[in-house]
Write a protein that holds these residues in place. Structure first.
Motif, PDB file in Angstrom:
ATOM      1  N   PRO A  48       0.808  -1.231   0.000  1.00 31.64           N
ATOM      2  CA  PRO A  48       0.000   0.000   0.000  1.00 31.64           C
ATOM      3  C   PRO A  48       0.838   1.276   0.000  1.00 31.64           C
ATOM      4  N   ASN A  49       2.068   1.223   0.505  1.00 32.59           N
ATOM      5  CA  ASN A  49       2.914   2.428   0.499  1.00 32.59           C
ATOM      6  C   ASN A  49       3.692   2.550  -0.821  1.00 32.59           C
ATOM      7  N   TYR A  50       3.333   1.742  -1.824  1.00 34.38           N
ATOM      8  CA  TYR A  50       3.885   1.749  -3.187  1.00 34.38           C
ATOM      9  C   TYR A  50       5.227   1.048  -3.304  1.00 34.38           C
ATOM     10  N   SER A  51       5.850   0.647  -2.197  1.00 36.93           N
ATOM     11  CA  SER A  51       7.089  -0.102  -2.313  1.00 36.93           C
ATOM     12  C   SER A  51       6.794  -1.461  -2.949  1.00 36.93           C
ATOM     13  N   SER A  52       7.842  -2.120  -3.393  1.00 37.77           N
ATOM     14  CA  SER A  52       7.631  -3.342  -4.176  1.00 37.77           C
ATOM     15  C   SER A  52       8.714  -4.366  -3.889  1.00 37.77           C
ATOM     16  N   GLU A  53       8.391  -5.606  -4.118  1.00 35.87           N
ATOM     17  CA  GLU A  53       9.346  -6.706  -4.031  1.00 35.87           C
ATOM     18  C   GLU A  53       9.349  -7.494  -5.335  1.00 35.87           C
ATOM     19  N   LEU A  54      10.526  -7.996  -5.666  1.00 38.14           N
ATOM     20  CA  LEU A  54      10.681  -8.931  -6.778  1.00 38.14           C
ATOM     21  C   LEU A  54      11.166 -10.241  -6.177  1.00 38.14           C
ATOM     22  N   ASN A  55      10.466 -11.323  -6.458  1.00 35.78           N
ATOM     23  CA  ASN A  55      10.843 -12.647  -5.988  1.00 35.78           C
ATOM     24  C   ASN A  55      11.230 -13.514  -7.178  1.00 35.78           C
ATOM     25  N   VAL A  56      12.328 -14.236  -7.016  1.00 36.11           N
ATOM     26  CA  VAL A  56      12.732 -15.192  -8.051  1.00 36.11           C
ATOM     27  C   VAL A  56      12.928 -16.543  -7.372  1.00 36.11           C
ATOM     28  N   ASN A  57      12.191 -17.543  -7.839  1.00 41.02           N
ATOM     29  CA  ASN A  57      12.286 -18.895  -7.292  1.00 41.02           C
ATOM     30  C   ASN A  57      13.173 -19.771  -8.163  1.00 41.02           C
ATOM     31  N   ALA A  58      13.644 -20.859  -7.574  1.00 41.83           N
ATOM     32  CA  ALA A  58      14.410 -21.868  -8.314  1.00 41.83           C
ATOM     33  C   ALA A  58      15.484 -21.218  -9.188  1.00 41.83           C
ATOM     34  N   LEU A  59      16.369 -20.474  -8.554  1.00 39.87           N
ATOM     35  CA  LEU A  59      17.365 -19.687  -9.274  1.00 39.87           C
ATOM     36  C   LEU A  59      18.211 -20.543 -10.216  1.00 39.87           C
ATOM     37  N   LEU A  60      18.460 -19.969 -11.386  1.00 37.78           N
ATOM     38  CA  LEU A  60      19.344 -20.566 -12.383  1.00 37.78           C
ATOM     39  C   LEU A  60      20.588 -19.699 -12.526  1.00 37.78           C
ATOM     40  N   LEU A  61      21.657 -20.303 -13.058  1.00 38.93           N
ATOM     41  CA  LEU A  61      22.877 -19.524 -13.277  1.00 38.93           C
ATOM     42  C   LEU A  61      22.599 -18.298 -14.147  1.00 38.93           C
ATOM     43  N   GLY A  62      21.700 -18.466 -15.112  1.00 40.85           N
ATOM     44  CA  GLY A  62      21.370 -17.394 -16.048  1.00 40.85           C
ATOM     45  C   GLY A  62      20.604 -16.246 -15.429  1.00 40.85           C
ATOM     46  N   ASP A  63      20.189 -16.401 -14.168  1.00 42.56           N
ATOM     47  CA  ASP A  63      19.498 -15.296 -13.489  1.00 42.56           C
ATOM     48  C   ASP A  63      20.492 -14.283 -12.937  1.00 42.56           C
ATOM     49  N   SER A  64      21.766 -14.588 -13.011  1.00 45.03           N
ATOM     50  CA  SER A  64      22.787 -13.633 -12.569  1.00 45.03           C
ATOM     51  C   SER A  64      22.707 -12.379 -13.428  1.00 45.03           C
ATOM     52  N   ALA A  65      22.494 -11.243 -12.792  1.00 49.09           N
ATOM     53  CA  ALA A  65      22.282 -10.003 -13.535  1.00 49.09           C
ATOM     54  C   ALA A  65      22.148  -8.858 -12.541  1.00 49.09           C
ATOM     55  N   LEU A  66      22.032  -7.655 -13.106  1.00 48.41           N
ATOM     56  CA  LEU A  66      21.683  -6.474 -12.318  1.00 48.41           C
ATOM     57  C   LEU A  66      20.164  -6.312 -12.405  1.00 48.41           C
ATOM     58  N   TYR A  67      19.500  -6.234 -11.266  1.00 46.18           N
ATOM     59  CA  TYR A  67      18.051  -6.059 -11.237  1.00 46.18           C
ATOM     60  C   TYR A  67      17.749  -4.616 -10.864  1.00 46.18           C
ATOM     61  N   LEU A  68      17.039  -3.959 -11.759  1.00 45.14           N
ATOM     62  CA  LEU A  68      16.746  -2.540 -11.627  1.00 45.14           C
ATOM     63  C   LEU A  68      15.271  -2.323 -11.346  1.00 45.14           C
ATOM     64  N   CYS A  69      15.030  -1.407 -10.428  1.00 41.58           N
ATOM     65  CA  CYS A  69      13.670  -0.978 -10.141  1.00 41.58           C
ATOM     66  C   CYS A  69      13.528   0.443 -10.670  1.00 41.58           C
ATOM     67  N   ALA A  70      12.391   0.745 -11.250  1.00 37.50           N
ATOM     68  CA  ALA A  70      12.124   2.091 -11.743  1.00 37.50           C
ATOM     69  C   ALA A  70      10.756   2.523 -11.258  1.00 37.50           C
ATOM     70  N   SER A  71      10.611   3.807 -10.960  1.00 36.23           N
ATOM     71  CA  SER A  71       9.298   4.304 -10.560  1.00 36.23           C
ATOM     72  C   SER A  71       8.864   5.446 -11.473  1.00 36.23           C
ATOM     73  N   SER A  72       7.569   5.645 -11.528  1.00 39.32           N
ATOM     74  CA  SER A  72       6.997   6.715 -12.345  1.00 39.32           C
ATOM     75  C   SER A  72       5.699   7.162 -11.692  1.00 39.32           C
ATOM     76  N   PRO A  73       5.289   8.411 -12.020  1.00 34.10           N
ATOM     77  CA  PRO A  73       4.085   8.935 -11.377  1.00 34.10           C
ATOM     78  C   PRO A  73       2.819   8.610 -12.165  1.00 34.10           C
ATOM     79  N   GLY A  74       1.803   8.158 -11.498  1.00 30.54           N
ATOM     80  CA  GLY A  74       0.507   8.022 -12.125  1.00 30.54           C
ATOM     81  C   GLY A  74       0.390   6.852 -13.075  1.00 30.54           C
ATOM     82  N   ALA A  75      -0.825   6.644 -13.500  1.00 30.24           N
ATOM     83  CA  ALA A  75      -1.124   5.481 -14.333  1.00 30.24           C
ATOM     84  C   ALA A  75      -0.473   5.568 -15.700  1.00 30.24           C
ATOM     85  N   LEU A  76      -0.238   6.780 -16.193  1.00 32.16           N
ATOM     86  CA  LEU A  76       0.339   6.922 -17.525  1.00 32.16           C
ATOM     87  C   LEU A  76       1.705   7.581 -17.482  1.00 32.16           C
ATOM     88  N   GLY A  77       2.389   7.457 -16.345  1.00 30.12           N
ATOM     89  CA  GLY A  77       3.720   8.047 -16.238  1.00 30.12           C
ATOM     90  C   GLY A  77       4.664   7.415 -17.229  1.00 30.12           C
TER      91      GLY A  77
END
Lengths: 112, 113
Positions: free
Chosen positions: B70-99
Motif C-alpha cells: 500500500p505504500n507503493y514499495s515493491s518486491e521482486l521474488n525469483v524462485n528456483a534460481l538458475l545460473l542465467g538469473d545472474s544479472a543487475l536487477y533494476l527498479c524504476a518508478s513513475s508517477p501516475g497510471a500513464l507516467g
C-alpha cells in the motif's frame, strides 16, 4: 527481435566537440523515446525525452532529434565533457507508457 | 527528496534457491517497474505494478513474481534460481497510471553460483 537498436557499441570524442549517438527502432507503435546515461555500479539516469509529436527537444547541452519516417533518433551532446563518459541507452515506449524497450547501449568516451 | 532506493546492493545465491529484492519508489510515484540487465545488454522489462496489481508483464517465466504494498514499495521474488538469473536487477518508478518517464534505482547485483 530487437525493436530498439544502437548499432555503435562505442564512440570516442574529443572534449569540446559534438557527440552524436544514434538509435533505430522498428515498432511503429512507439510514441515516446528516452535517453538514459549509466555509470558503472549505478542505475540508469534519465537525460532527455521526446514525444512522437515533436521532432526535436533540447535541454542544455543535450538535444534529441526524432525522424519518424526513418524510425531513427539521435542524441547530440555539445560541447562534450569528460564527465559525459558513460554508457548511453535509448529506450522507447508505446501508448500507455508501461514497458520501456531499451537498446543495447553505446559507450561514450570523451577524451580530454 | 529521496530517489528510488533498492536493497540489498549485492547478493550471492546458489542454484535452486529463492531470492527477494526490494524497492522503494521516488516520493510521489505510485508505479513500480522491474528490469533485468545482463552484462553488455540493455535492461529487459520484467513487469510493472500499479495499485498493488501487476499491470503488464514481459517475457519472463513464472519463477519471477512480484508484489506492491500500500505504500507503493515493491518486491521482486525469483524462485528456483538458475545460473542465467545472474544479472543487475533494476527498479524504476513513475508517477501516475500513464507516467512515461521512469526513474531508476541503483540496482541489486545478483550472482547465482
Amino acid at each position: 527481435d530487437q525493436q530498439v537498436k544502437q548499432n555503435s557499441p562505442s564512440l570516442s570524442v574529443q572534449e569540446g566537440r559534438i557527440s552524436i549517438l544514434n538509435c533505430d527502432y522498428t515498432n511503429s507503435m512507439f510514441d515516446y523515446f528516452l535517453w538514459y546515461k549509466k555509470y558503472p555500479a549505478e542505475g540508469p539516469t534519465f537525460l532527455i525525452s521526446i514525444s512522437s509529436i515533436k521532432d526535436k527537444n533540447e535541454d542544455g547541452r543535450f538535444t534529441v532529434f526524432l525522424n519518424k519516417s526513418a524510425k531513427h533518433l539521435s542524441l547530440h551532446i555539445v560541447p562534450s565533457q569528460p564527465g559525459d563518459s558513460a554508457v548511453y541507452f535509448c529506450a522507447a515506449s508505446a501508448p500507455g507508457g508501461r514497458q520501456l524497450t531499451f537498446g543495447s547501449g553505446t559507450q561514450l568516451t570523451v577524451l580530454p | 527528496d529521496a530517489g528510488v532506493t533498492q536493497s540489498p546492493t549485492h547478493l550471492i545465491k546458489t542454484r535452486g534457491q529463492q531470492v527477494t529484492l526490494r524497492c522503494s519508489p521516488k516520493s510521489g510515484h505510485d508505479t513500480v517497474s522491474w528490469y533485468q540487465q545482463a552484462l553488455g545488454q540493455g535492461p529487459q522489462f520484467i513487469f510493472q505494478y500499479y495499485e498493488e496489481e501487476e499491470r503488464q508483464r514481459g517475457n519472463f517465466p513464472d519463477r519471477f513474481s512480484g508484489h506492491q504494498f500500500p505504500n507503493y514499495s515493491s518486491e521482486l521474488n525469483v524462485n528456483a534460481l538458475l545460473l542465467g538469473d545472474s544479472a543487475l536487477y533494476l527498479c524504476a518508478s513513475s508517477p501516475g497510471a500513464l507516467g512515461e518517464t521512469q526513474y531508476f534505482g541503483p540496482g541489486t547485483r545478483l550472482l547465482v553460483l
